[in-house]
Every structure is written in C-alpha cells, then in structure tokens.
Scaffold this active site. Structure first.
Site, PDB file in Angstrom:
ATOM      1  N   LYS A  83       0.857  -1.192   0.000  1.00  0.00           N
ATOM      2  CA  LYS A  83       0.000   0.000   0.000  1.00  0.00           C
ATOM      3  C   LYS A  83       0.890   1.238   0.000  1.00  0.00           C
ATOM      4  O   LYS A  83       1.790   1.366   0.847  1.00  0.00           O
ATOM      5  CB  LYS A  83      -0.879  -0.030   1.247  1.00  0.00           C
ATOM      6  CG  LYS A  83      -2.249   0.577   1.090  1.00  0.00           C
ATOM      7  CD  LYS A  83      -3.084   0.236   2.328  1.00  0.00           C
ATOM      8  CE  LYS A  83      -4.400   0.964   2.331  1.00  0.00           C
ATOM      9  NZ  LYS A  83      -5.099   0.784   3.605  1.00  0.00           N
TER      10      LYS A  83
HETATM   11  O1  G3P Z   1      -7.797   1.426   5.369  1.00  0.00           O
HETATM   12  C1  G3P Z   1      -8.073   2.720   4.990  1.00  0.00           C
HETATM   13  C2  G3P Z   1      -9.433   3.243   5.367  1.00  0.00           C
HETATM   14  O2  G3P Z   1     -10.394   2.250   5.263  1.00  0.00           O
HETATM   15  C3  G3P Z   1      -9.474   4.014   6.641  1.00  0.00           C
HETATM   16  O3  G3P Z   1     -10.773   4.237   7.129  1.00  0.00           O
HETATM   17  O4  G3P Z   1     -12.340   4.930   8.913  1.00  0.00           O
HETATM   18  O5  G3P Z   1      -9.908   5.512   9.113  1.00  0.00           O
HETATM   19  O6  G3P Z   1     -11.334   6.650   7.442  1.00  0.00           O
HETATM   20  P1  G3P Z   1     -11.098   5.399   8.198  1.00  0.00           P
END
Ligand code: G3P
Length: 218
Positions: A83
């Site tokens: 990533k």
């Molecule tokens: O893995 C990346 C993403 O899904 C992060 O989510 O909830 O931290 O915005 P969030």
C-alpha cells in the site's frame, strides 16, 4: 463483489474467513498502531489466515525508502499488496513494484483525477476514502460514481476500485449498486449486513409455531 476486512484483528479476520465473507484484508499504520503488535509478524500471520490480497502499507514518504519498504513487505508473502500513498513518489513506487509483478494498493485517494493517475501507474487497487469525504461535508459515494464512470471509458485500465473508509452498511450498498470491485470495511459493518428486524421477527414466529406442532426433524 469482494469483501476485504479493514482490520488487523486476527479473531475478526478468522471469523469472516469461516463465514466465507473474506476475500482480502487491508491495514494501515493507524490500524497497526491500534493493535499494539509488531507489524511484520502480524502481517505474516494475517497472510496465513487470508488467501486473498493483504494490504500492508509503507511507512516512509520518499521514493527510495518506500521502494525498500515495499520490496520488504512484498517478500513477506505472495498475497501481499503493497500500500502506497497517492503522491508523486508513491505512484512512482507503484509503477516500479507493478512492473516487478507485485500487487499495489494506492491509498488516500480523494479525487477522480488521482484515481486516473493510479490506473496509469498500473495500480492493482485504488482506495478512495468515502467516509473521510462524508466527514468534511462532501458526498463520498459521488467519488466512487465518478471513478467507475471514468474507468469504464478505458478498457486498458485494469485497476480495481476498492472502496475504503467505509463506516456503515449503506456505504456497502451504494458501492454494490455502483459496481465497485471491492469494499474494505470494519468487520462490524459487514456483520451488520445480516440484520433485518423482519428476519428476527419472522424467525421468532416460526420457532414458536414449530413448537406448537410438537414435532422434531431429527
Ligand atoms: O484502510 C483505509 C481506510 O479504510 C481508513 O478508514 O475509517 O480511518 O477513514 P477510516
């Protein structure tokens, strides 16, 4: 439609795998920090549970160090998707790792133009963050709509849309309607998809009525 679990919680990952609802796993530095565990052994352990792509994110932001980190992460298991952030250096890493036959997930995508760049860099996955756009008053799902429409125009783009930053089942429903290739969600959001009050009510009535028959199937 593929379901990725956005977590490093091994029990939750095993649980979804047992249910047949696990096609991959995504992690990020915040998820790893929250786990309190050693990054590399944890990723290896996840790769042992999940046969599909497991996203492991580089920690640096400059090209040379990201390349070294990306190669090291990719060497952990065959199903690692490295990533990288959607920056100029990140996309250069994407191109290099893709050319070397590695899977790459380009993360922190907030615009359709960024998604075009990721596709041109050969990304395996583009991760648009819908929840974080909702958080600032935008309509996160509009981004998925735009990316899907653009990618559909160009059959030579092979990048899969991986809807990230999912907060609730409505995000998953909208992703499915828009034909997103993958969603990554906290396991709780995937589990909520089972729920419907009429299912609970209907089942309770069937159980009660079955008791009245006095019969047993076994
Ligand atoms: O893995 C990346 C993403 O899904 C992060 O989510 O909830 O931290 O915005 P969030």
């Amino acid at each position: 439609m593929k379901f990725f679990a956005d977590t490093s919680d091994l029990d939750a990952i095993k649980d979804l795998a047992d249910l047949g609802m696990l096609d991959g796993v995504t992690t990020n530095p915040s998820i790893i920090a929250k786990s309190g565990k050693e990054f590399l052994p944890l990723i290896k352990e996840i790769c042992g549970i999940c046969e599909g792509p497991v996203s492991a994110e580089v920690a640096s932001t400059d090209f040379d160090t990201m390349m070294k980190e990306g190669k090291k992460l990719a060497s952990l298991a065959d199903n690692i998707a490295v990533k990288v952030p959607l920056t100029e250096a990140g996309l250069k890493v994407c191109k290099n790792l893709t050319d070397a036959g590695k899977m790459v997930n380009v993360t922190l995508c907030f615009s359709p133009l960024q998604a075009v760049l990721a596709a041109k860099a050969g990304a395996t996955f583009i991760s648009p963050f819908v929840g974080r756009l909702d958080d600032i008053g935008n309509e996160g799902m509009d981004l998925i709509h735009e990316i899907a429409a653009i990618y559909d125009n160009y059959p030579d783009f092979h990048t899969e849309i991986l809807v990230a930053s999912i907060r609730h089942p409505q995000h998953i429903l909208q992703s499915a309607k828009l034909g997103a290739d993958v969603i990554t969600a906290p396991p709780e959001a995937i589990k909520k998809m089972y729920n419907h009050p009429l299912t609970d009510k209907g089942l309770a009535a069937f159980v009660e009525d079955w008791k009245k028959t006095g019969q047993s199937i076994l």
